[in-house]
Write an enzyme that holds these catalytic residues in place. Structure first.
Site, PDB file in Angstrom:
ATOM      1  CB  THR A  39      -0.940   0.031   1.230  1.00  0.00           C
ATOM      2  OG1 THR A  39      -0.163  -0.214   2.407  1.00  0.00           O
ATOM      3  CG2 THR A  39      -2.022  -1.009   1.106  1.00  0.00           C
ATOM      4  N   GLY A  40       2.138   1.121   0.211  1.00  0.00           N
ATOM      5  CA  GLY A  40       3.014   2.295   0.166  1.00  0.00           C
ATOM      6  C   GLY A  40       3.444   2.576  -1.264  1.00  0.00           C
ATOM      7  CG  ASP A  60       6.378  -9.648   2.727  1.00  0.00           C
ATOM      8  OD1 ASP A  60       6.181  -9.819   3.953  1.00  0.00           O
ATOM      9  OD2 ASP A  60       5.463  -9.635   1.883  1.00  0.00           O
ATOM     10  CG  LEU A  75       4.913   2.821  11.289  1.00  0.00           C
ATOM     11  CD1 LEU A  75       6.046   2.736  12.283  1.00  0.00           C
ATOM     12  CD2 LEU A  75       5.012   4.134  10.516  1.00  0.00           C
ATOM     13  CE  LYS A  93       0.761 -16.732   5.563  1.00  0.00           C
ATOM     14  NZ  LYS A  93       1.102 -17.100   4.176  1.00  0.00           N
ATOM     15  N   GLY A 104      12.701 -10.461  16.904  1.00  0.00           N
ATOM     16  CA  GLY A 104      13.911 -11.293  16.852  1.00  0.00           C
ATOM     17  C   GLY A 104      15.120 -10.441  16.495  1.00  0.00           C
ATOM     18  CE1 TYR A 147      -4.548  -2.526  10.618  1.00  0.00           C
ATOM     19  CE2 TYR A 147      -6.177  -1.886  12.259  1.00  0.00           C
ATOM     20  CZ  TYR A 147      -5.023  -1.606  11.538  1.00  0.00           C
ATOM     21  OH  TYR A 147      -4.358  -0.424  11.741  1.00  0.00           O
ATOM     22  NE  ARG A 188      -6.324   4.790   5.938  1.00  0.00           N
ATOM     23  CZ  ARG A 188      -5.067   4.748   6.395  1.00  0.00           C
ATOM     24  NH1 ARG A 188      -4.840   4.603   7.677  1.00  0.00           N
ATOM     25  NH2 ARG A 188      -4.047   4.847   5.566  1.00  0.00           N
TER      26      ARG A 188
HETATM   27  P1  NAD Z   1      -0.116   2.492   4.902  1.00  0.00           P
HETATM   28  O1  NAD Z   1      -0.890   1.392   4.280  1.00  0.00           O
HETATM   29  O2  NAD Z   1       0.060   3.759   4.142  1.00  0.00           O
HETATM   30  O3  NAD Z   1       1.333   2.002   5.339  1.00  0.00           O
HETATM   31  C1  NAD Z   1       1.649   0.673   5.635  1.00  0.00           C
HETATM   32  C2  NAD Z   1       2.967   0.339   4.957  1.00  0.00           C
HETATM   33  O4  NAD Z   1       3.336  -1.006   5.280  1.00  0.00           O
HETATM   34  C3  NAD Z   1       2.862   0.408   3.437  1.00  0.00           C
HETATM   35  O5  NAD Z   1       3.957   1.120   2.906  1.00  0.00           O
HETATM   36  C4  NAD Z   1       2.891  -1.058   3.013  1.00  0.00           C
HETATM   37  O6  NAD Z   1       3.381  -1.241   1.708  1.00  0.00           O
HETATM   38  C5  NAD Z   1       3.764  -1.665   4.093  1.00  0.00           C
HETATM   39  N1  NAD Z   1       3.564  -3.101   4.271  1.00  0.00           N
HETATM   40  C6  NAD Z   1       2.395  -3.788   4.342  1.00  0.00           C
HETATM   41  N2  NAD Z   1       2.634  -5.089   4.509  1.00  0.00           N
HETATM   42  C7  NAD Z   1       3.997  -5.239   4.550  1.00  0.00           C
HETATM   43  C8  NAD Z   1       4.850  -6.360   4.675  1.00  0.00           C
HETATM   44  N3  NAD Z   1       4.372  -7.616   4.796  1.00  0.00           N
HETATM   45  N4  NAD Z   1       6.185  -6.158   4.660  1.00  0.00           N
HETATM   46  C9  NAD Z   1       6.689  -4.899   4.516  1.00  0.00           C
HETATM   47  N5  NAD Z   1       5.931  -3.811   4.363  1.00  0.00           N
HETATM   48  C10 NAD Z   1       4.585  -3.986   4.395  1.00  0.00           C
HETATM   49  O7  NAD Z   1      -0.809   2.795   6.309  1.00  0.00           O
HETATM   50  P2  NAD Z   1      -0.480   3.894   7.406  1.00  0.00           P
HETATM   51  O8  NAD Z   1      -1.715   4.685   7.620  1.00  0.00           O
HETATM   52  O9  NAD Z   1       0.781   4.589   7.087  1.00  0.00           O
HETATM   53  O10 NAD Z   1      -0.282   2.977   8.695  1.00  0.00           O
HETATM   54  C11 NAD Z   1       1.015   2.654   9.179  1.00  0.00           C
HETATM   55  C12 NAD Z   1       0.872   1.798  10.426  1.00  0.00           C
HETATM   56  O11 NAD Z   1       0.146   2.517  11.430  1.00  0.00           O
HETATM   57  C13 NAD Z   1       0.129   0.492  10.199  1.00  0.00           C
HETATM   58  O12 NAD Z   1       0.742  -0.532  10.953  1.00  0.00           O
HETATM   59  C14 NAD Z   1      -1.252   0.772  10.747  1.00  0.00           C
HETATM   60  O13 NAD Z   1      -1.877  -0.390  11.214  1.00  0.00           O
HETATM   61  C15 NAD Z   1      -0.945   1.745  11.872  1.00  0.00           C
HETATM   62  N6  NAD Z   1      -2.107   2.597  12.154  1.00  0.00           N
HETATM   63  C16 NAD Z   1      -2.458   3.604  11.302  1.00  0.00           C
HETATM   64  C17 NAD Z   1      -3.567   4.379  11.586  1.00  0.00           C
HETATM   65  C18 NAD Z   1      -3.991   5.504  10.694  1.00  0.00           C
HETATM   66  O14 NAD Z   1      -5.027   6.103  10.953  1.00  0.00           O
HETATM   67  N7  NAD Z   1      -3.256   5.878   9.664  1.00  0.00           N
HETATM   68  C19 NAD Z   1      -4.333   4.124  12.734  1.00  0.00           C
HETATM   69  C20 NAD Z   1      -3.953   3.079  13.562  1.00  0.00           C
HETATM   70  C21 NAD Z   1      -2.824   2.329  13.282  1.00  0.00           C
HETATM   71  N1  UDP Z   2      15.111 -12.793  13.125  1.00  0.00           N
HETATM   72  C1  UDP Z   2      15.406 -11.889  12.123  1.00  0.00           C
HETATM   73  N2  UDP Z   2      16.555 -11.144  12.216  1.00  0.00           N
HETATM   74  C2  UDP Z   2      17.420 -11.282  13.254  1.00  0.00           C
HETATM   75  C3  UDP Z   2      17.100 -12.178  14.288  1.00  0.00           C
HETATM   76  C4  UDP Z   2      15.935 -12.930  14.202  1.00  0.00           C
HETATM   77  O1  UDP Z   2      14.644 -11.722  11.172  1.00  0.00           O
HETATM   78  O2  UDP Z   2      18.423 -10.580  13.263  1.00  0.00           O
HETATM   79  C5  UDP Z   2      13.887 -13.586  13.041  1.00  0.00           C
HETATM   80  C6  UDP Z   2      14.142 -15.068  13.160  1.00  0.00           C
HETATM   81  O3  UDP Z   2      14.399 -15.619  11.878  1.00  0.00           O
HETATM   82  C7  UDP Z   2      12.863 -15.601  13.753  1.00  0.00           C
HETATM   83  C8  UDP Z   2      12.280 -14.406  14.507  1.00  0.00           C
HETATM   84  O4  UDP Z   2      13.067 -13.268  14.146  1.00  0.00           O
HETATM   85  O5  UDP Z   2      11.956 -15.957  12.729  1.00  0.00           O
HETATM   86  C9  UDP Z   2      12.314 -14.581  15.998  1.00  0.00           C
HETATM   87  O6  UDP Z   2      13.653 -14.735  16.368  1.00  0.00           O
HETATM   88  P1  UDP Z   2      14.060 -15.346  17.785  1.00  0.00           P
HETATM   89  O7  UDP Z   2      15.553 -15.396  17.842  1.00  0.00           O
HETATM   90  O8  UDP Z   2      13.373 -14.600  18.873  1.00  0.00           O
HETATM   91  O9  UDP Z   2      13.388 -16.759  17.793  1.00  0.00           O
HETATM   92  P2  UDP Z   2      13.850 -18.145  17.138  1.00  0.00           P
HETATM   93  O10 UDP Z   2      14.670 -17.837  15.896  1.00  0.00           O
HETATM   94  O11 UDP Z   2      14.610 -18.801  18.183  1.00  0.00           O
HETATM   95  O12 UDP Z   2      12.542 -18.780  16.807  1.00  0.00           O
HETATM   96  N1  UDP Z   3     -17.005   5.680   6.442  1.00  0.00           N
HETATM   97  C1  UDP Z   3     -18.006   6.388   5.793  1.00  0.00           C
HETATM   98  N2  UDP Z   3     -17.837   6.670   4.475  1.00  0.00           N
HETATM   99  C2  UDP Z   3     -16.721   6.333   3.780  1.00  0.00           C
HETATM  100  C3  UDP Z   3     -15.692   5.635   4.458  1.00  0.00           C
HETATM  101  C4  UDP Z   3     -15.875   5.317   5.793  1.00  0.00           C
HETATM  102  O1  UDP Z   3     -19.049   6.734   6.389  1.00  0.00           O
HETATM  103  O2  UDP Z   3     -16.629   6.656   2.581  1.00  0.00           O
HETATM  104  C5  UDP Z   3     -17.167   5.407   7.890  1.00  0.00           C
HETATM  105  C6  UDP Z   3     -16.857   3.977   8.322  1.00  0.00           C
HETATM  106  O3  UDP Z   3     -18.002   3.157   8.208  1.00  0.00           O
HETATM  107  C7  UDP Z   3     -16.424   4.181   9.761  1.00  0.00           C
HETATM  108  C8  UDP Z   3     -15.770   5.561   9.754  1.00  0.00           C
HETATM  109  O4  UDP Z   3     -16.202   6.195   8.555  1.00  0.00           O
HETATM  110  O5  UDP Z   3     -17.549   4.219  10.601  1.00  0.00           O
HETATM  111  C9  UDP Z   3     -14.249   5.503   9.751  1.00  0.00           C
HETATM  112  O6  UDP Z   3     -13.852   4.619   8.729  1.00  0.00           O
HETATM  113  P1  UDP Z   3     -12.324   4.393   8.341  1.00  0.00           P
HETATM  114  O7  UDP Z   3     -12.278   3.265   7.371  1.00  0.00           O
HETATM  115  O8  UDP Z   3     -11.725   5.690   7.933  1.00  0.00           O
HETATM  116  O9  UDP Z   3     -11.618   4.014   9.716  1.00  0.00           O
HETATM  117  P2  UDP Z   3     -11.905   2.870  10.830  1.00  0.00           P
HETATM  118  O10 UDP Z   3     -13.280   2.309  10.655  1.00  0.00           O
HETATM  119  O11 UDP Z   3     -10.861   1.854  10.623  1.00  0.00           O
HETATM  120  O12 UDP Z   3     -11.786   3.608  12.102  1.00  0.00           O
END
Ligand code: NAD
Ligand code: UDP
Ligand code: UDP
Length: 329
Positions: A39-40, A60, A75, A93, A104, A147, A188
């Site tokens: 999503t970035g 990832d 984030l 995941k 880790g 989520y 959103r």
């Molecule tokens: P965003 O979608 O713009 O940013 C999320 C980023 O994570 C994106 O760049 C995406 O590509 C990256 N990403 C997703 N899955 C990934 C993966 N498996 N490996 C590596 N990168 C991955 O959303 P945002 O609004 O910037 O939110 C950032 C963080 O803050 C999120 O964790 C979100 O849950 C948290 N958050 C945001 C809000 C908000 O209102 N914006 C509210 C509560 C929590």
């Molecule tokens: N890990 C990583 N980078 C590091 C150290 C750990 O990505 O520098 C990962 C590691 O592969 C594992 C997770 O982090 O999947 C948790 O690591 P930890 O050492 O706590 O647990 P373990 O490897 O013993 O399951």
């Molecule tokens: N919402 C809305 N119209 C839209 C998008 C969202 O009325 O076009 C409502 C949604 O149902 C929720 C609130 O706005 O009640 C906030 O939604 P958002 O997805 O921004 O955030 P979250 O529900 O995760 O707090």
């Protein structure tokens, strides 16, 4: 503040991540940005292209990675319901395996690590406002649970790595945040309403529009991130709410956006999404006490800046970035 920390930002090309990186670079730190670009978008960091203190890596976070750093900000996770529900298993995941890999890494290198958690851990709350000791009311098997429960599990992992391995954790529970660089097609409510109003389309209200949210401006949130990361008081490892306690219904938000854009479109009522929380408002007593933090940008001013940014990006021909063809596995 000490200069020259080595900082990893996971999810750094997203909306919040790119603002965080702006701040970290501005403060003199060295940044490694990891992102899988779900999503970035590259354009969020285009202004820092070739910056000597920024390195970006396509990665990832569900896969392990070896790096060296002083601070890690996790984030990574799609944040908008349409994005996180698109591939819900991948969302879980990312939150759970992604948090594990970050932890880790933090454990191995002794880094301080912050988790971007969410007000969604409170679910559809039966207390208002929500403080950090409220355990929440989350449907564990609904369409938002990928989520909400993913983020709750990540918090549990953070606390367990802290208790078991003494990892220096921070947890920020972020309430709805908006601002420049939000994706047009994010789904959103703030980006939907601004996009619709600027395009002269009806504003979509889900349900009766009386549900409430508290909207925080991105700069305030980033200030809270940095203060929490630097805070070392006794309860620094406890979750901290960061959000703006102003509470608005979606009808009120729609009216304000229409007024600021100068549009007068009708409202388009659509069915409420499943498990849509009815109310949300942060109790920020803890952040105020520990971090001396409180929001400084009120909704009207923050929306004006966001509308300005949307206008400029629309004029420059920016299109939607999200494509189902790029769905990650
Ligand atoms: P965003 O979608 O713009 O940013 C999320 C980023 O994570 C994106 O760049 C995406 O590509 C990256 N990403 C997703 N899955 C990934 C993966 N498996 N490996 C590596 N990168 C991955 O959303 P945002 O609004 O910037 O939110 C950032 C963080 O803050 C999120 O964790 C979100 O849950 C948290 N958050 C945001 C809000 C908000 O209102 N914006 C509210 C509560 C929590
Ligand atoms: N890990 C990583 N980078 C590091 C150290 C750990 O990505 O520098 C990962 C590691 O592969 C594992 C997770 O982090 O999947 C948790 O690591 P930890 O050492 O706590 O647990 P373990 O490897 O013993 O399951
Ligand atoms: N919402 C809305 N119209 C839209 C998008 C969202 O009325 O076009 C409502 C949604 O149902 C929720 C609130 O706005 O009640 C906030 O939604 P958002 O997805 O921004 O955030 P979250 O529900 O995760 O707090």
């Amino acid at each position: 503040m000490s200069e020259n920390h080595r900082v990893v930002v996971v999810g750094g090309v997203g909306f919040l991540g790119s603002h965080l990186i702006d701040r970290l670079i501005g403060d003199g730190h060295w940044v490694i940005c990891l992102d899988n670009y779900f999503t970035g978008h590259k354009r969020n960091l285009a202004h820092l292209h070739n910056h000597p203190r920024l390195e970006t890596i396509r990665h990832d976070i569900t896969e392990p990675i070896l790096l060296e750093a002083d601070w890690i900000f996790n984030l990574a996770c799609p944040a908008s319901p349409i994005h996180y529900q698109y591939n819900p298993i991948k969302t879980i995941k990312t939150s759970v395996v992604g948090a594990l890999n970050c932890l880790g890494l933090a454990k191995r290198i002794g880094a301080r690590i912050l988790q971007a958690s969410t007000s969604e851990v409170y679910g559809d709350p039966d207390v208002n406002p929500q403080n950090e000791s409220y355990w929440g009311r989350v449907n564990p098997i609904g369409i938002r649970s990928c989520y909400d429960e993913g983020k709750r599990c990540a918090e549990a992992l953070f606390m367990d790595y802290h208790r078991a391995h003494d990892v220096d954790i921070r947890i920020v529970r972020i309430f709805n945040t908006y601002g420049p660089r939000m994706a047009f097609d994010d789904g959103r409510v703030v980006s939907n309403f601004i996009g619709q109003a600027l395009r002269g389309q009806p504003l979509t209200i889900y349900g009766d529009g009386k549900q409430t949210r508290s909207f925080g401006y991105v700069d305030d949130l980033i200030e809270g991130f940095i203060r929490l990361m630097e805070y070392t008081g006794d309860d620094c490892n406890e979750p901290h709410n960061i959000g703006n306690p102003g509470e608005f219904s979606m009808l009120e938000l729609a009216e304000l956006v229409q007024e600021l854009v100068g549009s007068n479109q009708p409202l388009d009522h659509k069915p409420a999404p499943e498990d849509d929380p009815m109310q949300r408002r942060p109790d920020i007593t803890r952040a105020k006490r520990n971090l001396g933090w409180e929001p400084t940008t009120q909704l009207r001013e923050g929306l004006e800046r966001t509308i300005e940014d949307f206008r400029a990006r629309m004029r420059s021909g920016e299109s939607s970035s999200y494509s189902r063809r790029r769905r990650p596995r």
